[in-house]
Design an enzyme around this catalytic site. Structure first.
Site, mmCIF file in Angstrom:
data_model
loop_
_atom_site.group_PDB
_atom_site.id
_atom_site.type_symbol
_atom_site.label_atom_id
_atom_site.label_comp_id
_atom_site.label_asym_id
_atom_site.label_seq_id
_atom_site.Cartn_x
_atom_site.Cartn_y
_atom_site.Cartn_z
ATOM 1 N N GLY A 1 9.794 -1.388 -3.531
ATOM 2 C CA GLY A 1 8.321 -0.973 -3.683
ATOM 3 C C GLY A 1 7.424 -2.052 -2.558
ATOM 4 O O GLY A 1 8.044 -2.430 -1.608
ATOM 5 N N ASN A 2 6.233 -2.076 -3.128
ATOM 6 C CA ASN A 2 5.498 -2.881 -2.261
ATOM 7 C C ASN A 2 4.307 -3.263 -3.043
ATOM 8 O O ASN A 2 3.946 -3.271 -4.327
ATOM 9 C CB ASN A 2 4.926 -1.907 -1.056
ATOM 10 C CG ASN A 2 3.978 -0.645 -1.191
ATOM 11 O OD1 ASN A 2 2.744 -0.920 -2.014
ATOM 12 N ND2 ASN A 2 4.581 0.407 -1.152
#
Ligand code: C5P
Length: 222
Positions: free
Chosen positions: A30-31
């Site tokens: 993810g980020n």
């Protein structure tokens, strides 16, 4: 804002938040995108009378009033959901879409084995939603991208503006105090295909959203 807002009755499509790319049933790539900027744009556009569809990655934010929300998880899902919403007058790509995703998610949890020191994952490029929208037969009148950069902000942003054939790109520096992904405040440098450049902020993302929509509204035919 003018007396009659150019956004009134326009169909505005916004993407927001991160994407999660599954590695196995319990892990993902993810980020740090919080979705705050995209949600603020969607909310401000709806308040100004636009018909707003918000395609959101996994975020914990309430749906702004008057906004139609479509939740997705991966870059592939976001690509499909966004393109399915065309035609639109404006597309604002505020999502932090993964550039690479695991070639295949493992169907069972990946186990470490005794003596194993490394694990390799094969990642493949995702499709660029923004570029695909900008080159689409049903291209919105205005296609607006975001560029989150740690360095060479203007050069990278202008490169994206050109390569992805955008009308506007809103660049911000990430990895600094008082701005970026998780913050409520930000500074945006907005570059136009017409050669324009404007700095918005520093200001809360809700204020920046309206300032960005002013730039968009000014470029919409009356
Ligand atoms: O190239 P980069 O990912 O830095 O560009 C950022 C802009 O491109 C953002 O507006 C983001 O929403 C969009 N993007 C996209 N699809 C991708 C990657 C980025 O729409 N696969």
């Amino acid at each position: 804002m003018s007396a009659v807002d150019a956004l009134q009755g326009r169909r505005v499509l916004v993407s927001a938040g991160p994407t999660f790319e599954d590695i196995d049933p319990v892990r993902f790539i993810g980020n740090r995108s919080s979705g705050k900027m995209g949600f603020a744009v969607a909310q401000a556009a709806a308040r100004r009378g636009a018909r707003v569809v918000l395609v959101a990655g996994p975020v914990s934010l309430p749906t702004p009033e008057g906004v139609t929300r479509i939740d997705v998880r991966s870059a592939a899902q976001m690509h499909e959901a966004v393109l399915a919403q065309l035609p639109a007058d404006v597309y604002v790509g505020a999502a932090a879409v993964a550039d690479f995703a695991p070639a295949q998610a493992a169907s069972n949890k990946i186990k470490k084995t005794a003596g194993q020191d490394t694990l390799s994952l094969t990642l493949v490029r995702t499709r660029d939603i923004l570029a695909d929208i900008a080159m689409h037969a049903q291209r919105p009148r205005l296609v607006v991208g975001f560029a989150a950069e740690t360095d060479h902000v203007e050069a990278y942003a202008r490169g994206k503006l050109e390569n992805k054939r955008l009308d506007l790109i809103a660049a911000n520096r990430v990895g600094v105090e008082g701005g970026g992904f998780e913050s409520d405040d930000n500074t945006l440098a907005v570059y136009g295909a017409d050669g324009s450049a404007q700095v918005l902020g520093p200001a809360p993302k809700t204020v920046l959203a309206d300032a960005l929509l002013d730039l968009i509204a000014a470029r919409l035919p009356g």
